[in-house]
Enzyme design. Structure first.
Site, PDB file in Angstrom:
ATOM      1  N   THR A  49      -4.406   5.440   7.511  1.00  9.25           N
ATOM      2  CA  THR A  49      -5.520   4.438   7.074  1.00  9.25           C
ATOM      3  C   THR A  49      -5.362   3.244   7.502  1.00  9.25           C
ATOM      4  O   THR A  49      -5.900   2.121   6.837  1.00  9.25           O
ATOM      5  CB  THR A  49      -5.797   4.665   5.668  1.00  9.25           C
ATOM      6  OG1 THR A  49      -4.664   4.484   4.955  1.00  9.25           O
ATOM      7  CG2 THR A  49      -6.402   6.077   5.246  1.00  9.25           C
ATOM      8  N   ARG A 104      -3.727   1.281  11.030  1.00 11.64           N
ATOM      9  CA  ARG A 104      -4.117   0.783  12.319  1.00 11.64           C
ATOM     10  C   ARG A 104      -4.242   1.834  13.382  1.00 11.64           C
ATOM     11  O   ARG A 104      -3.291   2.513  13.576  1.00 11.64           O
ATOM     12  CB  ARG A 104      -3.575  -0.487  12.879  1.00 11.64           C
ATOM     13  CG  ARG A 104      -3.701  -1.635  12.003  1.00 11.64           C
ATOM     14  CD  ARG A 104      -5.007  -2.217  11.896  1.00 11.64           C
ATOM     15  NE  ARG A 104      -5.184  -3.463  11.133  1.00 11.64           N
ATOM     16  CZ  ARG A 104      -5.302  -3.557  10.120  1.00 11.64           C
ATOM     17  NH1 ARG A 104      -5.909  -2.435   9.263  1.00 11.64           N
ATOM     18  NH2 ARG A 104      -5.550  -4.782   9.219  1.00 11.64           N
ATOM     19  N   GLU A 149     -14.309   1.079  17.626  1.00 17.11           N
ATOM     20  CA  GLU A 149     -15.238   1.106  16.379  1.00 17.11           C
ATOM     21  C   GLU A 149     -16.618   0.328  16.559  1.00 17.11           C
ATOM     22  O   GLU A 149     -16.438  -0.855  16.996  1.00 17.11           O
ATOM     23  CB  GLU A 149     -14.316   0.629  15.183  1.00 17.11           C
ATOM     24  CG  GLU A 149     -13.341   1.404  14.817  1.00 17.11           C
ATOM     25  CD  GLU A 149     -12.433   1.193  13.795  1.00 17.11           C
ATOM     26  OE1 GLU A 149     -13.113   0.136  12.950  1.00 17.11           O
ATOM     27  OE2 GLU A 149     -11.486   1.599  13.215  1.00 17.11           O
ATOM     28  N   ILE A 162       1.022  -1.138  -0.057  1.00 17.59           N
ATOM     29  CA  ILE A 162      -0.115  -0.001   0.004  1.00 17.59           C
ATOM     30  C   ILE A 162       0.972   1.242  -0.075  1.00 17.59           C
ATOM     31  O   ILE A 162       0.521   2.220  -0.925  1.00 17.59           O
ATOM     32  CB  ILE A 162      -0.978  -0.021   1.095  1.00 17.59           C
ATOM     33  CG1 ILE A 162      -1.957  -1.185   1.116  1.00 17.59           C
ATOM     34  CG2 ILE A 162      -1.667   1.426   1.436  1.00 17.59           C
ATOM     35  CD1 ILE A 162      -2.880  -1.192   2.475  1.00 17.59           C
ATOM     36  N   HIS A 177     -13.606   3.943   9.017  1.00 20.99           N
ATOM     37  CA  HIS A 177     -13.064   2.764   8.532  1.00 20.99           C
ATOM     38  C   HIS A 177     -13.450   2.446   7.223  1.00 20.99           C
ATOM     39  O   HIS A 177     -13.894   1.061   7.022  1.00 20.99           O
ATOM     40  CB  HIS A 177     -12.901   1.681   9.573  1.00 20.99           C
ATOM     41  CG  HIS A 177     -11.988   0.834   9.588  1.00 20.99           C
ATOM     42  ND1 HIS A 177     -11.610   0.066  10.598  1.00 20.99           N
ATOM     43  CD2 HIS A 177     -11.232   0.666   8.433  1.00 20.99           C
ATOM     44  CE1 HIS A 177     -10.579  -0.683  10.315  1.00 20.99           C
ATOM     45  NE2 HIS A 177     -10.230  -0.433   8.994  1.00 20.99           N
TER      46      HIS A 177
END
Length: 319
Positions: free
Chosen positions: A236, A238, A267, A157, A286
């Site tokens: 984006t 953890r 969350e 990523i 998220h």
């Protein structure tokens, strides 16, 4: 009698629509839950009659205590091929097969840039002003071209985020404990000599690390103090990598220009959580992996996992 399959946290109610479950329909009844279970007792009660559970990413933990309360559970499917909140040893001890699915790195890359650009150009502030009859042009945007993008992590990523930064004409640097000069050169970015230099010298910092013992709390109060007052932080990855309380303090004090956050310690966020009202914060619930193509991959592969398990040959086993 058909087996029962629970799909957890299907907030958008798309799990049974975005994938074709017909190959297992004669043997499996699928039940989708569109709300999050706040505690283990409620979750155990809801799942008591299910032999199969599909869980999204790491939204729901499956520790030994929960697995012990689910004697009927035989197959646990987690989206992606890595999950840090499942007790694999306990699953094996209770006779639960754990399988994963493919996952795409494209959605989190795109969301990273949505947050970064939204912060840089004050998109939400200006949009709300236009819609509410507020001031015309109240912010002055931050430039990307020629500015330094600092990446904590240069994996799959992070490398793709770097490519977009280079396309914008940014100077891109990266750092992680294991990052080598050869890997940085392969991606076309600079290897920062230290975490501290990366943070202090970057105009935008984006987190792309896996959560582990070495990365938990990696960015705390001392690290946030190194950032420029004009710098932006995006996470984006953890939530536990960035100390949430320290970040809230920095945002309220105006110590940094802003933050784009997609991951949180709790969350869904409670309605009164301080992250919901923090200044200089662009927050999303998220959404990093939430895209139509990724959901189709997750749930389509979940059907394959169920088929393979029923055939006696589980695929993509985890643990």
């Amino acid at each position: 009698m058909r087996l029962r399959c629970a799909v957890l946290d299907d907030y958008q109610r798309v799990a049974t629509e975005i994938a074709d479950w017909s190959p297992v329909a004669d043997r499996v009844e699928v039940v989708s839950f569109d709300r999050h279970f706040a505690d283990e007792a409620a979750l155990a009660a809801a799942l008591a009659e299910f032999e199969i559970v599909v869980t999204l990413r790491e939204r729901v933990a499956f520790p030994a205590s929960l697995l012990a309360r689910l004697p009927r559970l035989k197959l646990l499917i987690a989206s992606g091929m890595r999950n840090s909140v499942i007790d694999y040893a306990a699953a094996e001890a209770h006779g639960v097969t754990v399988c994963g699915t493919p996952s795409s790195s494209t959605p989190p890359v795109e969301l990273t840039w949505a947050l970064l650009l939204g912060l840089a150009r004050g998109i939400v502030t200006e949009h709300e002003a236009v819609r509410s009859g507020g001031p015309w042009q109240s912010t002055v945007g931050a430039d990307l071209h020629g500015r330094r993008l600092g990446l904590l992590g240069l994996g799959k990523i992070g490398a793709r985020v770097a490519q977009v930064g280079l396309a914008f004409g940014m100077r891109v640097g990266a750092w992680s404990q294991n990052l080598t000069k050869e890997r940085a050169e392969e991606v076309g970015v600079e290897l920062a000599p230290s975490k501290e230099e990366l943070l202090a010298g970057s105009d935008f910092v984006s987190v792309h690390l896996a959560l582990g013992d070495r990365t938990r709390g990696l960015v705390g109060a001392a690290e946030l103090a190194l950032l420029k007052p004009t710098a932006f932080l995006v996470n984006t990855s953890r939530s536990a990598i960035v100390d949430q309380e320290a970040l809230l303090t920095a945002l309220h004090a105006g110590r940094i220009a802003g933050a784009g956050i997609d991951v949180f310690d709790v969350e869904p966020l409670p309605a009164d959580h301080p992250m919901r009202s923090a200044p200089r914060l662009l927050a999303t619930p998220h959404l990093g992996y939430v895209s139509r193509s990724n959901y189709a991959t997750y749930y389509g592969a979940a059907v394959e996992d169920v088929q393979a398990y029923l055939a006696g040959s589980p695929v993509r086993r985890l643990g």
